[in-house]
Design a protein around this motif. Structure first.
Motif, PDB file in Angstrom:
ATOM      1  N   MET A   1       0.828  -1.222   0.000  1.00  0.00           N
ATOM      2  CA  MET A   1       0.000   0.000   0.000  1.00  0.00           C
ATOM      3  C   MET A   1       0.855   1.262   0.000  1.00  0.00           C
ATOM      4  SD  MET A   1      -3.124   0.208  -0.440  1.00  0.00           S
ATOM      5  CE  MET A   1      -3.573  -1.180  -1.430  1.00  0.00           C
ATOM      6  N   ILE A   2       1.953   1.228   0.753  1.00  0.00           N
ATOM      7  CA  ILE A   2       2.882   2.371   0.788  1.00  0.00           C
ATOM      8  C   ILE A   2       3.309   2.708  -0.630  1.00  0.00           C
ATOM      9  CG2 ILE A   2       5.160   3.147   1.586  1.00  0.00           C
ATOM     10  CD1 ILE A   2       3.344   2.917   3.876  1.00  0.00           C
ATOM     11  N   PHE A   3       3.559   1.656  -1.408  1.00  0.00           N
ATOM     12  CA  PHE A   3       3.977   1.806  -2.800  1.00  0.00           C
ATOM     13  C   PHE A   3       2.938   2.639  -3.577  1.00  0.00           C
ATOM     14  CE2 PHE A   3       3.302  -0.025  -7.045  1.00  0.00           C
ATOM     15  CZ  PHE A   3       4.523   0.273  -7.636  1.00  0.00           C
ATOM     16  N   CYS A   4       1.659   2.255  -3.424  1.00  0.00           N
ATOM     17  CA  CYS A   4       0.587   2.984  -4.121  1.00  0.00           C
ATOM     18  C   CYS A   4       0.553   4.431  -3.663  1.00  0.00           C
ATOM     19  CB  CYS A   4      -0.771   2.368  -3.820  1.00  0.00           C
ATOM     20  SG  CYS A   4      -0.950   0.736  -4.491  1.00  0.00           S
ATOM     21  N   LEU A   5       0.657   4.617  -2.325  1.00  0.00           N
ATOM     22  CA  LEU A   5       0.546   5.969  -1.782  1.00  0.00           C
ATOM     23  C   LEU A   5       1.677   6.850  -2.303  1.00  0.00           C
ATOM     24  CD1 LEU A   5      -0.664   5.306   1.845  1.00  0.00           C
ATOM     25  CD2 LEU A   5      -1.902   6.362  -0.040  1.00  0.00           C
ATOM     26  N   ILE A   6       2.888   6.281  -2.393  1.00  0.00           N
ATOM     27  CA  ILE A   6       4.023   7.080  -2.874  1.00  0.00           C
ATOM     28  C   ILE A   6       3.803   7.465  -4.331  1.00  0.00           C
ATOM     29  CG2 ILE A   6       6.479   6.994  -3.429  1.00  0.00           C
ATOM     30  CD1 ILE A   6       6.859   5.418  -0.848  1.00  0.00           C
ATOM     31  N   CYS A   7       3.356   6.475  -5.140  1.00  0.00           N
ATOM     32  CA  CYS A   7       3.056   6.761  -6.555  1.00  0.00           C
ATOM     33  C   CYS A   7       2.084   7.929  -6.659  1.00  0.00           C
ATOM     34  CB  CYS A   7       2.400   5.558  -7.226  1.00  0.00           C
ATOM     35  SG  CYS A   7       3.549   4.297  -7.650  1.00  0.00           S
ATOM     36  N   ILE A   8       0.992   7.819  -5.907  1.00  0.00           N
ATOM     37  CA  ILE A   8      -0.082   8.798  -6.035  1.00  0.00           C
ATOM     38  C   ILE A   8       0.389  10.147  -5.523  1.00  0.00           C
ATOM     39  CG2 ILE A   8      -1.356   8.643  -3.857  1.00  0.00           C
ATOM     40  CD1 ILE A   8      -2.883   8.152  -7.235  1.00  0.00           C
ATOM     41  N   LEU A   9       1.240  10.128  -4.495  1.00  0.00           N
ATOM     42  CA  LEU A   9       1.737  11.380  -3.931  1.00  0.00           C
ATOM     43  C   LEU A   9       2.602  12.113  -4.959  1.00  0.00           C
ATOM     44  CD1 LEU A   9       1.528  12.798  -1.191  1.00  0.00           C
ATOM     45  CD2 LEU A   9       3.819  11.959  -0.702  1.00  0.00           C
ATOM     46  N   ILE A  10       3.522  11.370  -5.581  1.00  0.00           N
ATOM     47  CA  ILE A  10       4.397  11.985  -6.587  1.00  0.00           C
ATOM     48  C   ILE A  10       3.556  12.549  -7.718  1.00  0.00           C
ATOM     49  CG2 ILE A  10       6.139  11.482  -8.340  1.00  0.00           C
ATOM     50  CD1 ILE A  10       7.272   9.403  -6.382  1.00  0.00           C
ATOM     51  N   PHE A  11       2.596  11.753  -8.158  1.00  0.00           N
ATOM     52  CA  PHE A  11       1.760  12.188  -9.276  1.00  0.00           C
ATOM     53  C   PHE A  11       0.956  13.434  -8.898  1.00  0.00           C
ATOM     54  CE2 PHE A  11      -1.903  11.981 -12.100  1.00  0.00           C
ATOM     55  CZ  PHE A  11      -1.238  11.857 -13.305  1.00  0.00           C
ATOM     56  N   THR A  12       0.393  13.425  -7.674  1.00  0.00           N
ATOM     57  CA  THR A  12      -0.416  14.564  -7.238  1.00  0.00           C
ATOM     58  C   THR A  12       0.430  15.830  -7.160  1.00  0.00           C
ATOM     59  OG1 THR A  12      -1.715  13.034  -5.939  1.00  0.00           O
ATOM     60  CG2 THR A  12      -2.036  15.358  -5.470  1.00  0.00           C
ATOM     61  N   ILE A  13       1.660  15.687  -6.649  1.00  0.00           N
ATOM     62  CA  ILE A  13       2.529  16.871  -6.549  1.00  0.00           C
ATOM     63  C   ILE A  13       2.817  17.424  -7.940  1.00  0.00           C
ATOM     64  CG2 ILE A  13       4.870  17.619  -5.956  1.00  0.00           C
ATOM     65  CD1 ILE A  13       4.643  15.732  -3.514  1.00  0.00           C
ATOM     66  N   SER A  14       3.094  16.527  -8.886  1.00  0.00           N
ATOM     67  CA  SER A  14       3.390  17.029 -10.236  1.00  0.00           C
ATOM     68  C   SER A  14       2.157  17.673 -10.851  1.00  0.00           C
ATOM     69  CB  SER A  14       3.938  15.908 -11.122  1.00  0.00           C
ATOM     70  OG  SER A  14       2.893  15.095 -11.568  1.00  0.00           O
ATOM     71  N   MET A  15       0.966  17.131 -10.526  1.00  0.00           N
ATOM     72  CA  MET A  15      -0.287  17.730 -11.015  1.00  0.00           C
ATOM     73  C   MET A  15      -0.474  19.135 -10.439  1.00  0.00           C
ATOM     74  SD  MET A  15      -2.398  16.415 -13.010  1.00  0.00           S
ATOM     75  CE  MET A  15      -2.145  15.095 -14.115  1.00  0.00           C
ATOM     76  N   ILE A  16      -0.234  19.264  -9.127  1.00  0.00           N
ATOM     77  CA  ILE A  16      -0.396  20.571  -8.484  1.00  0.00           C
ATOM     78  C   ILE A  16       0.581  21.564  -9.103  1.00  0.00           C
ATOM     79  CG2 ILE A  16      -0.066  21.826  -6.307  1.00  0.00           C
ATOM     80  CD1 ILE A  16      -1.196  19.324  -4.900  1.00  0.00           C
ATOM     81  N   TYR A  17       1.801  21.096  -9.375  1.00  0.00           N
ATOM     82  CA  TYR A  17       2.798  21.951 -10.021  1.00  0.00           C
ATOM     83  C   TYR A  17       2.278  22.439 -11.367  1.00  0.00           C
ATOM     84  CZ  TYR A  17       7.221  23.438 -12.032  1.00  0.00           C
ATOM     85  OH  TYR A  17       8.193  24.178 -12.613  1.00  0.00           O
ATOM     86  N   ASP A  18       1.688  21.502 -12.139  1.00  0.00           N
ATOM     87  CA  ASP A  18       1.139  21.870 -13.455  1.00  0.00           C
ATOM     88  C   ASP A  18       0.002  22.876 -13.328  1.00  0.00           C
ATOM     89  OD1 ASP A  18       2.856  20.385 -14.889  1.00  0.00           O
ATOM     90  OD2 ASP A  18       1.503  18.686 -15.215  1.00  0.00           O
ATOM     91  N   ILE A  19      -0.861  22.658 -12.317  1.00  0.00           N
ATOM     92  CA  ILE A  19      -2.011  23.560 -12.161  1.00  0.00           C
ATOM     93  C   ILE A  19      -1.531  24.955 -11.795  1.00  0.00           C
ATOM     94  CG2 ILE A  19      -4.021  24.063 -10.708  1.00  0.00           C
ATOM     95  CD1 ILE A  19      -4.485  21.025 -10.556  1.00  0.00           C
ATOM     96  N   VAL A  20      -0.552  25.016 -10.877  1.00  0.00           N
ATOM     97  CA  VAL A  20      -0.059  26.325 -10.440  1.00  0.00           C
ATOM     98  C   VAL A  20       0.641  27.047 -11.589  1.00  0.00           C
ATOM     99  CG1 VAL A  20       1.595  27.462  -8.908  1.00  0.00           C
ATOM    100  CG2 VAL A  20       0.092  25.695  -8.014  1.00  0.00           C
ATOM    101  N   ASN A  21       1.422  26.298 -12.376  1.00  0.00           N
ATOM    102  CA  ASN A  21       2.208  26.932 -13.428  1.00  0.00           C
ATOM    103  C   ASN A  21       1.546  26.829 -14.801  1.00  0.00           C
ATOM    104  OD1 ASN A  21       4.707  27.706 -11.941  1.00  0.00           O
ATOM    105  ND2 ASN A  21       4.600  25.532 -11.446  1.00  0.00           N
ATOM    106  N   ASP A  22       0.224  26.703 -14.807  1.00  0.00           N
ATOM    107  CA  ASP A  22      -0.460  26.497 -16.091  1.00  0.00           C
ATOM    108  C   ASP A  22      -0.270  27.689 -17.030  1.00  0.00           C
ATOM    109  OD1 ASP A  22      -2.411  24.829 -17.592  1.00  0.00           O
ATOM    110  OD2 ASP A  22      -3.547  26.696 -17.540  1.00  0.00           O
ATOM    111  N   GLN A  23       0.122  27.410 -18.265  1.00  0.00           N
ATOM    112  CA  GLN A  23       0.183  28.440 -19.304  1.00  0.00           C
ATOM    113  C   GLN A  23      -1.036  28.245 -20.190  1.00  0.00           C
ATOM    114  OE1 GLN A  23       2.377  30.903 -19.700  1.00  0.00           O
ATOM    115  NE2 GLN A  23       3.446  30.279 -17.841  1.00  0.00           N
ATOM    116  N   PRO A  24      -1.950  29.227 -20.207  1.00  0.00           N
ATOM    117  CA  PRO A  24      -3.168  29.007 -20.994  1.00  0.00           C
ATOM    118  C   PRO A  24      -2.838  28.887 -22.488  1.00  0.00           C
ATOM    119  CG  PRO A  24      -3.377  30.921 -19.563  1.00  0.00           C
ATOM    120  CD  PRO A  24      -1.951  30.500 -19.509  1.00  0.00           C
TER     121      PRO A  24
END
Ligand SMILES: *[C@@H]1O[C@H](CO)[C@@H](O)[C@H](O)[C@H]1NC(C)=O
Ligand SMILES: *[C@@H]1O[C@H](CO)[C@@H](O)[C@H](O)[C@H]1NC(C)=O
Ligand SMILES: *[C@@H]1O[C@H](CO)[C@@H](O)[C@H](O)[C@H]1NC(C)=O
Ligand SMILES: *[C@@H]1O[C@H](CO)[C@@H](O)[C@H](O)[C@H]1NC(C)=O
Ligand SMILES: *[C@@H]1O[C@H](CO)[C@@H](O)[C@H](O)[C@H]1NC(C)=O
Length: 359
Positions: free
Chosen positions: A1-24
């Motif tokens: 389960m830790i494995f899944c959580l780490i995957c999802i955490l990394i992915f979520t952080i990169s998503m948040i980065y994309d949302i914050v730095n979105d270029q329309p």
């Protein structure tokens, strides 16, 4: 389960980065629209005079020589009186509310009034101006529609449209400037835009333009006149709508997908976990009590599943041991039926089989 959580955490952080730095990105669409008569600034290092006339369906021919100028055009001109900075500035501006439009020839059905062309006559007032060294002046065209929140628009964008509509005009020439209109819709970065709902926009119309020199004017010795005609190139406005490519709503779907994928990979590598039939609801509060009652009422052999304690039962006679086992199996069945296996389908199959046998 830790494995899944780490995957999802990394992915979520990169998503948040994309949302914050979105270029329309820009989505283009087109509407048919006449050009509201633009604001025009004329500026030069030397003092000058300015007059103008409209060309429309009523007033077509104008001769430079007889000097007739439509007075209804001149009243929109502000002539320069003194230098501001290094320039004398003259302005032409019709209030947007008046609804004056530049239209294509013979097309006057839109707006209060349609101008096919506006021609400006420019000459230096000071006859001593050395035309050999200062033989030019500048024209700058901007949209006359007032924009709310203009200060929130990127200064680089504003500079670039100013630059693109700034022309150097040589004296003694007849110049045509053709305009078309673009409307940029900037997203206002509020929660709606970030979530992914229909965003609010700052709407900024701006002109695009093209200059051609049509002829060298023949002129007298003392006054050198330049004329500048402004007319419409296309009656189609381009609408440039900003669109965010990353929003919270669109990312949630992706995060869900990655979560499922991580679980699949996890199950493939490590197998399945035990089924947990009780959720938070049954573990807390009112439903906890109810579940507990129900379980202890129906399942007499609690705890249902335990490691066999051989020392305890060794003295029991066979009969009571068999009874005990039977009870335990019944309870297990009950428990499986209520919480683990959806037995409805099995029941139906059983009933159908019985019916078939009866026939
Ligand atoms: C662009 O905008 C139009 C109209 O607003 C819309 O119908 C279209 O789906 C948009 N295109 C994209 C790729 O979003
Ligand atoms: C415009 O020019 C035409 C001929 O070129 C002439 O017949 C007409 O009277 C002129 N119109 C005006 C308003 O001067
Ligand atoms: C505008 O209309 C007049 C007559 O109404 C016609 O003579 C002229 O050719 C038209 N001009 C254009 C550009 O269509
Ligand atoms: C401008 O240049 C012309 C030749 O090109 C010359 O004849 C004339 O004297 C010059 N005028 C001034 C004001 O220097
Ligand atoms: C317009 O162009 C001229 C000549 O290139 C330049 O001197 C002037 O500063 C420009 N004006 C603006 C507002 O960019």
């Amino acid at each position: 389960m830790i494995f899944c959580l780490i995957c999802i955490l990394i992915f979520t952080i990169s998503m948040i980065y994309d949302i914050v730095n979105d270029q329309p990105v820009i989505n283009y669409s087109y509407i048919k629209e006449d050009f509201p008569v633009p604001d025009i600034r004329f500026y030069s290092e030397n003092i000058f005079a300015l007059s103008c006339y409209f060309v429309n369906s009523e007033f077509q021919n104008f001769s430079l020589l007889d000097g007739r100028v439509d007075g209804s055009c001149n009243k929109y001109i502000t002539v320069p009186l003194e230098k501001v900075g290094s320039y004398y500035n003259g302005y032409f501006s019709i209030p947007f509310e008046n609804g004056y439009k530049l239209v294509r020839s013979n097309d006057t059905k839109y707006g209060n009034r349609g101008e096919q062309k506006i021609t400006f006559l420019f000459n230096f007032l000071d006859v001593n101006v050395d035309l050999n060294t200062s033989s030019s002046f500048f024209v700058q065209i901007s949209d006359s529609e007032i924009v709310d929140l203009e200060m929130n628009i990127s200064p680089i964008f504003l500079q670039s449209i100013t630059k693109a509509n700034n022309y150097t005009i040589l004296v003694g020439q007849s110049t045509d400037i053709y305009l078309s209109r673009r409307i940029r819709k900037f997203i206002i970065p509020n929660w709606k835009a970030i979530m992914g709902f229909q965003p609010d926009y700052i709407i900024k119309p701006y002109p695009t333009s093209r200059k051609t020199v049509t002829q060298q004017l023949t002129h007298g010795r003392l006054t050198v006149i330049s004329d500048i005609s402004v007319s419409l190139e296309f009656d189609i406005a381009t609408i440039e709508t900003e669109q965010r490519s990353h929003t919270i709503l669109s990312s949630l779907g992706l995060i869900g997908g990655v979560w499922s994928l991580a679980i699949c990979v996890y199950k493939l590598l490590f197998g399945d976990d035990a089924i947990r039939p009780f959720g938070l609801i049954q573990k807390h509060g009112y439903f906890y009590e109810r579940t507990q009652k129900k379980l202890s009422k129906f399942l007499s052999t609690l705890p249902l599943i335990q490691l066999l304690d051989s020392s305890k039962n060794i003295d029991d006679d066979d009969e009571s041991r068999v009874d005990q086992l039977e009870k335990q199996i019944n309870d297990l069945e009950l428990f499986l039926r209520d919480y683990v296996v959806d037995a409805q389908q099995l029941d139906k199959t059983y009933i159908n089989n019985e019916r078939d046998k009866d026939r």
